[in-house]
Design an enzyme around this catalytic site. Structure first.
Site, PDB file in Angstrom:
ATOM      1  N   ARG A  42      12.847  26.897  28.176  1.00  0.00           N
ATOM      2  CA  ARG A  42      13.417  27.240  26.518  1.00  0.00           C
ATOM      3  C   ARG A  42      13.128  28.756  26.363  1.00  0.00           C
ATOM      4  O   ARG A  42      12.050  29.022  26.612  1.00  0.00           O
ATOM      5  CB  ARG A  42      12.864  26.273  25.641  1.00  0.00           C
ATOM      6  CG  ARG A  42      13.165  24.969  25.823  1.00  0.00           C
ATOM      7  CD  ARG A  42      12.597  24.077  24.785  1.00  0.00           C
ATOM      8  NE  ARG A  42      12.836  24.551  23.319  1.00  0.00           N
ATOM      9  CZ  ARG A  42      12.299  24.003  22.238  1.00  0.00           C
ATOM     10  NH1 ARG A  42      11.083  23.251  22.640  1.00  0.00           N
ATOM     11  NH2 ARG A  42      12.673  24.373  21.114  1.00  0.00           N
ATOM     12  N   SER A 111      21.039  16.413  23.257  1.00  0.00           N
ATOM     13  CA  SER A 111      20.401  15.875  22.051  1.00  0.00           C
ATOM     14  C   SER A 111      20.962  15.279  21.095  1.00  0.00           C
ATOM     15  O   SER A 111      22.100  15.437  20.712  1.00  0.00           O
ATOM     16  CB  SER A 111      20.012  17.157  21.326  1.00  0.00           C
ATOM     17  OG  SER A 111      19.043  17.927  21.959  1.00  0.00           O
ATOM     18  N   LYS A 140      10.336  22.666  16.658  1.00  0.00           N
ATOM     19  CA  LYS A 140      11.646  22.755  16.123  1.00  0.00           C
ATOM     20  C   LYS A 140      11.729  22.181  14.740  1.00  0.00           C
ATOM     21  O   LYS A 140      12.057  21.004  14.360  1.00  0.00           O
ATOM     22  CB  LYS A 140      12.461  21.726  16.918  1.00  0.00           C
ATOM     23  CG  LYS A 140      14.046  21.957  17.045  1.00  0.00           C
ATOM     24  CD  LYS A 140      14.475  21.359  18.298  1.00  0.00           C
ATOM     25  CE  LYS A 140      16.387  21.522  18.042  1.00  0.00           C
ATOM     26  NZ  LYS A 140      16.622  22.667  17.900  1.00  0.00           N
TER      27      LYS A 140
END
Length: 213
Positions: A42, A111, A140
């Site tokens: 990421r 997701s 997040k």
């Protein structure tokens, strides 16, 4: 790599802002040595060139240990380094479009925070779901909450692997024992720890126990 044989038990996501070591590469190698079964790279705050060059370096490590590398969001980076696949959120490229581009051999994770999203992802060709956030998480802050009841509904509705995400750690993994979950996606529970390899090893053993491996 046969994507039908991917082990999602301990799905480690990188985060340069949280890691306890100097480099992403070091955090990945220690995490893999500790037993992480999938690595997701990421990178939110770097140029495409930097992301590509990092992905090339990380893939050398994951290839050495025969662990699949998944790129978060960036289909172009995933293609450029020929990694195992890509993970897409609900605001990223649609799964069905990504599948057309990547072909059938690559992994696509999606997701999902609702039953509808989960069913659509499976219908559109997703290989696994990242379901959450199961708990509040600092990694997040905009993640939508998913209840255990919703998780049960999603598990009953789809037959592709489910990886739980969001606040998953040593304390919370046992809450999902016997629920038919395939893996846990973690960030700080591993990469923030003083001994990343040991943290991964301990969490892998716990996940295997709770997920019935």
């Amino acid at each position: 790599m046969d994507k039908s044989k991917i082990d999602y038990t301990l799905y480690l996501c990188t985060d340069r802002g949280l890691m306890s070591c100097e480099t992403i590469e070091q955090s990945v190698e220690e995490g893999v040595k500790g037993g992480s079964t999938v690595i997701q790279l990421r990178e939110k705050d770097c140029t495409s060139r930097e992301f590509y060059e990092l992905a090339v370096r990380v893939k050398k490590i994951t290839d050495k240990y025969n662990v699949p590398l998944i790129i978060n969001d960036r289909l172009d980076i995933a293609q450029a380094v020929d990694c195992a696949g890509v993970h897409l959120g609900q605001s990223d490229m649609p799964c069905a479009v990504a599948r057309k581009i990547l072909g059938e051999d690559k992994i696509i994770g999606i997701s999902a925070a609702t039953l509808e999203e989960a069913k659509k992802a499976q219908a559109d060709g997703a290989d696994y779901l990242g379901v959450g956030a199961m708990y509040a998480t600092n990694t997040k802050t905009d993640a939508r909450a998913v209840t255990k009841e919703q998780l049960v509904e999603i598990r009953a509705a789809v037959d592709i692997p489910i990886v739980i995400i969001g606040g998953v750690n040593q304390k919370t993994v046992p809450n999902f024992k016997g629920m038919g979950i395939d893996g846990a996606a973690v960030v700080s529970a591993v990469v923030s720890q003083p001994d990343i390899e040991k943290a991964a090893k301990d969490l892998r053993e716990l996940c295997e126990d709770c997920f019935g491996r």
